[in-house]
Design a protein around this motif. Sequence first.
Motif, PDB file in Angstrom:
ATOM      1  N   CYS A 160       0.341  -0.359  -6.657  1.00 48.38           N
ATOM      2  CA  CYS A 160      -0.483  -0.721  -5.506  1.00 48.38           C
ATOM      3  C   CYS A 160      -1.664   0.250  -5.355  1.00 48.38           C
ATOM      4  O   CYS A 160      -1.477   1.463  -5.299  1.00 48.38           O
ATOM      5  CB  CYS A 160       0.359  -0.708  -4.231  1.00 48.38           C
ATOM      6  N   CYS A 163      -1.142   2.162  -1.796  1.00 44.50           N
ATOM      7  CA  CYS A 163      -0.045   3.092  -1.471  1.00 44.50           C
ATOM      8  C   CYS A 163       0.714   3.593  -2.699  1.00 44.50           C
ATOM      9  O   CYS A 163       1.576   4.463  -2.571  1.00 44.50           O
ATOM     10  CB  CYS A 163       0.928   2.446  -0.490  1.00 44.50           C
ATOM     11  N   GLU A 165       2.886   1.984  -4.515  1.00 45.16           N
ATOM     12  CA  GLU A 165       4.145   1.239  -4.742  1.00 45.16           C
ATOM     13  C   GLU A 165       4.049   0.469  -6.071  1.00 45.16           C
ATOM     14  O   GLU A 165       3.033  -0.154  -6.358  1.00 45.16           O
ATOM     15  CB  GLU A 165       4.329   0.278  -3.559  1.00 45.16           C
ATOM     16  N   CYS A 181       0.506  -4.205  -2.848  1.00 48.09           N
ATOM     17  CA  CYS A 181       1.877  -4.635  -2.568  1.00 48.09           C
ATOM     18  C   CYS A 181       1.915  -5.483  -1.298  1.00 48.09           C
ATOM     19  O   CYS A 181       0.922  -5.594  -0.579  1.00 48.09           O
ATOM     20  CB  CYS A 181       2.791  -3.420  -2.442  1.00 48.09           C
ATOM     21  N   CYS A 184       0.607  -3.970   1.875  1.00 50.41           N
ATOM     22  CA  CYS A 184      -0.796  -3.518   1.911  1.00 50.41           C
ATOM     23  C   CYS A 184      -1.765  -4.670   1.670  1.00 50.41           C
ATOM     24  O   CYS A 184      -2.908  -4.436   1.283  1.00 50.41           O
ATOM     25  CB  CYS A 184      -1.043  -2.466   0.837  1.00 50.41           C
TER      26      CYS A 184
HETATM   27 ZN   LIG Z   1       0.944  -0.835  -1.031  1.00 49.34          ZN
END
Ligand SMILES: [Zn+2]
Length: 241
Positions: A160, A163, A165, A181, A184
Amino acid sequence: MAGTTLKTEAVVLRSIRYAEADRILHLYSAKRGRIGAIAKGARRPRSRFGGRLEPFFRLDLVLHEGRGELLTVTQVSTVDGYPRLRSSGAALAAGARACDAVLRLLDSAEPNPPAYNLLCRYLALLDDPAAARAAELETALSFRLKLALAAGFAPELASCARCGEADHLVGFAGAAGGVVCAGCQAGAFPLSEPAHRFMVEAIGRPLLEAPGAEDAALRQAERAISETLEHHAHVQLRPAA
Ligand SMILES: [Zn+2]
């Protein structure tokens, strides 16, 4: 004549008629990235430049650099004219879009060997009758991804972009410059798993080995590349096909 001499290979991206018999050239060069040049008398019937100052020609050039913005072409020989590319409508259109993308995305006077080699490789494939896939959308998008990478604007595809992820990657956000993700995805558009996989594989494989994909996935991939370049390079590309 005061000034300096530059010897370099370059591809003609655009060739414009100028004044009575001259041509102005937008070149992408091996040694100095983007160059603007003038070829005086190039449109006279017996010009020593012949017919080689046309788009797609890969040339060996000697240029004179004076005080002006444009360099002056003094000698030119052909490295490759890609004659078969010119006889196919699809290859010609793909080549024109590739040169246009280079023109918009790579405007600095810094050499960028990966970008130069990529452009030459793509033009050579479009010229190769054995490379049937060269003019297809998959290959055009693979070229765009690799060009974005060479220019320093490759989309983030591994995790991501907001973030970090690594799982549940469901969208793509041009402003974030990559996949995002589920948590987000504000401002993102949905990115299917095949579209995501296409981009990952296309960027990692040679040009002609871009994976096949459904049209819908290719359109999402194209949108992801376009939005990344709009937000981060401030460049708008023409549609890929
Ligand atoms: Zn994210």
